[in-house]
Scaffold this motif. Sequence first.
Motif, PDB file in Angstrom:
ATOM      1  N   GLY A  96      21.916 -13.897 -11.134  1.00  0.00           N
ATOM      2  CA  GLY A  96      21.637 -14.486 -12.287  1.00  0.00           C
ATOM      3  C   GLY A  96      23.073 -14.746 -12.878  1.00  0.00           C
ATOM      4  O   GLY A  96      24.005 -13.922 -12.312  1.00  0.00           O
ATOM      5  N   HIS A  97      23.093 -15.467 -14.066  1.00  0.00           N
ATOM      6  CA  HIS A  97      24.314 -15.673 -14.592  1.00  0.00           C
ATOM      7  C   HIS A  97      24.526 -14.396 -15.816  1.00  0.00           C
ATOM      8  O   HIS A  97      25.652 -14.276 -16.041  1.00  0.00           O
ATOM      9  N   ARG A  98      23.541 -13.739 -16.318  1.00  0.00           N
ATOM     10  CA  ARG A  98      23.830 -12.590 -17.179  1.00  0.00           C
ATOM     11  C   ARG A  98      24.796 -11.529 -16.477  1.00  0.00           C
ATOM     12  O   ARG A  98      25.681 -11.167 -17.114  1.00  0.00           O
ATOM     13  N   PRO A  99      24.731 -10.924 -15.308  1.00  0.00           N
ATOM     14  CA  PRO A  99      25.607  -9.960 -14.732  1.00  0.00           C
ATOM     15  C   PRO A  99      27.093 -10.565 -14.797  1.00  0.00           C
ATOM     16  O   PRO A  99      27.918  -9.776 -15.104  1.00  0.00           O
ATOM     17  N   VAL A 100      27.045 -11.700 -14.487  1.00  0.00           N
ATOM     18  CA  VAL A 100      28.579 -12.219 -14.640  1.00  0.00           C
ATOM     19  C   VAL A 100      28.966 -12.362 -15.860  1.00  0.00           C
ATOM     20  O   VAL A 100      30.383 -11.916 -16.090  1.00  0.00           O
ATOM     21  N   GLN A 101      28.303 -12.866 -16.880  1.00  0.00           N
ATOM     22  CA  GLN A 101      28.843 -12.695 -18.151  1.00  0.00           C
ATOM     23  C   GLN A 101      29.088 -11.082 -18.829  1.00  0.00           C
ATOM     24  O   GLN A 101      30.013 -10.871 -19.135  1.00  0.00           O
ATOM     25  N   ASP A 102      28.288 -10.207 -18.199  1.00  0.00           N
ATOM     26  CA  ASP A 102      28.605  -8.850 -18.486  1.00  0.00           C
ATOM     27  C   ASP A 102      30.090  -8.453 -18.054  1.00  0.00           C
ATOM     28  O   ASP A 102      30.788  -7.572 -18.847  1.00  0.00           O
ATOM     29  N   VAL A 103      30.377  -8.622 -16.831  1.00  0.00           N
ATOM     30  CA  VAL A 103      31.787  -8.677 -16.224  1.00  0.00           C
ATOM     31  C   VAL A 103      32.802  -9.237 -16.928  1.00  0.00           C
ATOM     32  O   VAL A 103      33.694  -8.542 -17.385  1.00  0.00           O
ATOM     33  N   TRP A 104      32.506 -10.451 -17.355  1.00  0.00           N
ATOM     34  CA  TRP A 104      33.615 -11.036 -18.226  1.00  0.00           C
ATOM     35  C   TRP A 104      33.577 -10.339 -19.767  1.00  0.00           C
ATOM     36  O   TRP A 104      34.831 -10.059 -20.163  1.00  0.00           O
ATOM     37  N   ASP A 130      23.435 -23.313 -27.934  1.00  0.00           N
ATOM     38  CA  ASP A 130      22.695 -24.555 -27.314  1.00  0.00           C
ATOM     39  C   ASP A 130      23.654 -25.280 -26.304  1.00  0.00           C
ATOM     40  O   ASP A 130      23.269 -25.661 -25.243  1.00  0.00           O
ATOM     41  N   TYR A 131      24.920 -25.399 -26.624  1.00  0.00           N
ATOM     42  CA  TYR A 131      26.049 -26.084 -25.502  1.00  0.00           C
ATOM     43  C   TYR A 131      25.963 -24.896 -24.360  1.00  0.00           C
ATOM     44  O   TYR A 131      25.919 -25.236 -23.106  1.00  0.00           O
ATOM     45  N   ALA A 132      26.148 -23.785 -24.590  1.00  0.00           N
ATOM     46  CA  ALA A 132      26.010 -22.803 -23.582  1.00  0.00           C
ATOM     47  C   ALA A 132      24.929 -22.808 -22.733  1.00  0.00           C
ATOM     48  O   ALA A 132      25.093 -22.572 -21.464  1.00  0.00           O
ATOM     49  N   ARG A 133      23.761 -22.907 -23.355  1.00  0.00           N
ATOM     50  CA  ARG A 133      22.314 -22.872 -22.759  1.00  0.00           C
ATOM     51  C   ARG A 133      22.385 -24.055 -21.650  1.00  0.00           C
ATOM     52  O   ARG A 133      22.125 -24.103 -20.360  1.00  0.00           O
ATOM     53  N   HIS A 134      22.777 -25.239 -22.250  1.00  0.00           N
ATOM     54  CA  HIS A 134      22.814 -26.527 -20.975  1.00  0.00           C
ATOM     55  C   HIS A 134      23.990 -26.085 -20.157  1.00  0.00           C
ATOM     56  O   HIS A 134      23.840 -26.733 -18.877  1.00  0.00           O
ATOM     57  N   MET A 135      24.891 -25.438 -20.274  1.00  0.00           N
ATOM     58  CA  MET A 135      25.906 -25.230 -19.217  1.00  0.00           C
ATOM     59  C   MET A 135      25.207 -24.329 -18.176  1.00  0.00           C
ATOM     60  O   MET A 135      25.323 -24.526 -17.090  1.00  0.00           O
ATOM     61  N   PHE A 136      24.601 -23.239 -18.600  1.00  0.00           N
ATOM     62  CA  PHE A 136      24.072 -22.110 -17.528  1.00  0.00           C
ATOM     63  C   PHE A 136      22.895 -22.925 -16.742  1.00  0.00           C
ATOM     64  O   PHE A 136      22.767 -22.751 -15.587  1.00  0.00           O
ATOM     65  N   LEU A 137      22.187 -23.766 -17.501  1.00  0.00           N
ATOM     66  CA  LEU A 137      21.218 -24.651 -16.895  1.00  0.00           C
ATOM     67  C   LEU A 137      21.754 -25.684 -15.419  1.00  0.00           C
ATOM     68  O   LEU A 137      21.281 -25.804 -14.514  1.00  0.00           O
ATOM     69  N   ARG A 138      22.717 -26.124 -16.087  1.00  0.00           N
ATOM     70  CA  ARG A 138      23.444 -27.053 -15.162  1.00  0.00           C
ATOM     71  C   ARG A 138      23.867 -26.301 -13.803  1.00  0.00           C
ATOM     72  O   ARG A 138      23.773 -26.940 -12.644  1.00  0.00           O
ATOM     73  N   PHE A 139      24.487 -25.387 -14.170  1.00  0.00           N
ATOM     74  CA  PHE A 139      25.056 -24.603 -12.759  1.00  0.00           C
ATOM     75  C   PHE A 139      24.036 -23.846 -12.275  1.00  0.00           C
ATOM     76  O   PHE A 139      24.173 -23.387 -11.010  1.00  0.00           O
ATOM     77  N   ALA A 140      22.836 -23.454 -12.837  1.00  0.00           N
ATOM     78  CA  ALA A 140      21.810 -22.683 -11.902  1.00  0.00           C
ATOM     79  C   ALA A 140      21.285 -23.805 -10.986  1.00  0.00           C
ATOM     80  O   ALA A 140      20.999 -23.354 -10.031  1.00  0.00           O
ATOM     81  N   ASP A 141      21.161 -24.971 -11.390  1.00  0.00           N
ATOM     82  CA  ASP A 141      20.608 -25.959 -10.839  1.00  0.00           C
ATOM     83  C   ASP A 141      21.495 -26.205  -9.439  1.00  0.00           C
ATOM     84  O   ASP A 141      20.988 -26.346  -8.540  1.00  0.00           O
ATOM     85  N   LEU A 142      22.828 -26.265  -9.912  1.00  0.00           N
ATOM     86  CA  LEU A 142      23.873 -26.621  -8.794  1.00  0.00           C
ATOM     87  C   LEU A 142      23.765 -25.660  -7.832  1.00  0.00           C
ATOM     88  O   LEU A 142      23.705 -25.727  -6.592  1.00  0.00           O
ATOM     89  N   GLN A 143      23.896 -24.340  -8.188  1.00  0.00           N
ATOM     90  CA  GLN A 143      23.939 -23.255  -7.067  1.00  0.00           C
ATOM     91  C   GLN A 143      22.501 -22.741  -6.628  1.00  0.00           C
ATOM     92  O   GLN A 143      22.500 -21.934  -6.150  1.00  0.00           O
ATOM     93  N   ALA A 151      19.332 -14.586 -21.444  1.00  0.00           N
ATOM     94  CA  ALA A 151      20.049 -13.583 -21.587  1.00  0.00           C
ATOM     95  C   ALA A 151      21.505 -13.756 -21.226  1.00  0.00           C
ATOM     96  O   ALA A 151      22.267 -13.376 -21.900  1.00  0.00           O
ATOM     97  N   ALA A 152      21.916 -14.920 -20.440  1.00  0.00           N
ATOM     98  CA  ALA A 152      23.193 -15.236 -20.184  1.00  0.00           C
ATOM     99  C   ALA A 152      23.650 -15.760 -21.467  1.00  0.00           C
ATOM    100  O   ALA A 152      24.977 -15.503 -21.888  1.00  0.00           O
ATOM    101  N   VAL A 153      23.020 -16.557 -22.449  1.00  0.00           N
ATOM    102  CA  VAL A 153      23.391 -17.054 -23.511  1.00  0.00           C
ATOM    103  C   VAL A 153      23.794 -16.016 -24.591  1.00  0.00           C
ATOM    104  O   VAL A 153      24.974 -15.716 -25.134  1.00  0.00           O
ATOM    105  N   ARG A 154      22.899 -15.009 -24.682  1.00  0.00           N
ATOM    106  CA  ARG A 154      23.073 -14.003 -25.436  1.00  0.00           C
ATOM    107  C   ARG A 154      24.422 -13.046 -25.157  1.00  0.00           C
ATOM    108  O   ARG A 154      25.249 -12.580 -26.096  1.00  0.00           O
TER     109      ARG A 154
END
Length: 283
Positions: A96-104, A130-143, A151-154
Amino acid sequence: MSTDYQQAREALGVRLRELRLSAAGGRLTGPQLAQELGWPHSKVYKLEGGRQTATPEDLRAWAEAVGHPDAAEELLARLKGFESHIRSWRRQLAAGHRPVQDVWNLEVGRCKTIYAWEEAVIPGMLQTADYARHMFLRFADLQGSVRDTDAAVRARMQRQTWLYETGHRFHALVWEAALHALVCPPSVLASQLDRLMGTVGMDTVQLGIVPLSASLRIPTANGFWVLDERLVIAEDWHAELWLDDADSIATYLKVWRTLSESAVYGADAQNVINRARRTLNPR
C-alpha cells in the motif's frame, strides 16, 4: 534508504576493508590508510561501514593506496550498480501507499532544507487531505495496489508538520499547469488552491509558480525533490529514483535553479493562483 541499496553499500564496504587488510605493502589500519589518502580517518570507516557512498575518485584512490590498482575496475562496477537506485512502484506499493509515506516522513524528518519541482500536481507538503486522497486513489487504480488511502493521507498530513518547525525551509516550484489539472473534482481543486494561497508569505515556505506564459530556459519535465543537498528523489511512472552521488545532486539543483528563473513569487504568484481559481468558479 532502501534495504537493497544499503546492502549494496555495505557489500562494497566489506570489499574495501578486505583490500585494506590485504594491502600489497602489508596490512593497513584505518588511520594509516586515511593518512596515505589525506582523508579524515572517519571517512575510511564510513565507507567500510556502508554509511557513505564512495565516489569513483574515492575508489580509484583506495585501490592505488592499498597497492591493488587492478581492483579499481571491480570497485567501479560495484558502484555503478547501485549509485542510481531504482525503487519500483510495484515493489514499493505491495503493502500500500502508507509504507511509502512513512519512508518519506523519515527522510523529510532528517532535513532542514528541501527543494521541490512539480509540473503536474501540487507538492505533497502543500496538499489538502481531500486532494491527497484523490491522488492516492488515482495511483492505486493505475498500479493496482492496496487501497490504504486513509492511512496514507494521515501519513502525508503528518509530514506537513515539518513546515511549522523553526529552522526549516521549503523551496517549492510549481508549473501553472498543475493548478488547472482536474485530477480531482473542481470543488476539491478549489479548496487546494485556497490552501496554496495561504502558504504564500509563510516564513518556512518559498513558493514559486512558473506561469504557462513564462519563457523557459529548459523544458519542464518530471517532478523531483532535493533533500538537504544530500539526496534526490525523482519520480517516473514505473519507479522512484533515489540518487545521492554528488554529480546527480548538482545536476538536479542546477535544473531547479534554472526553472526558478522563470517563476514568479509573492503577490505575482498569488495572482497566477487566483487566475486558476477563477476558472473553477467564474463570476
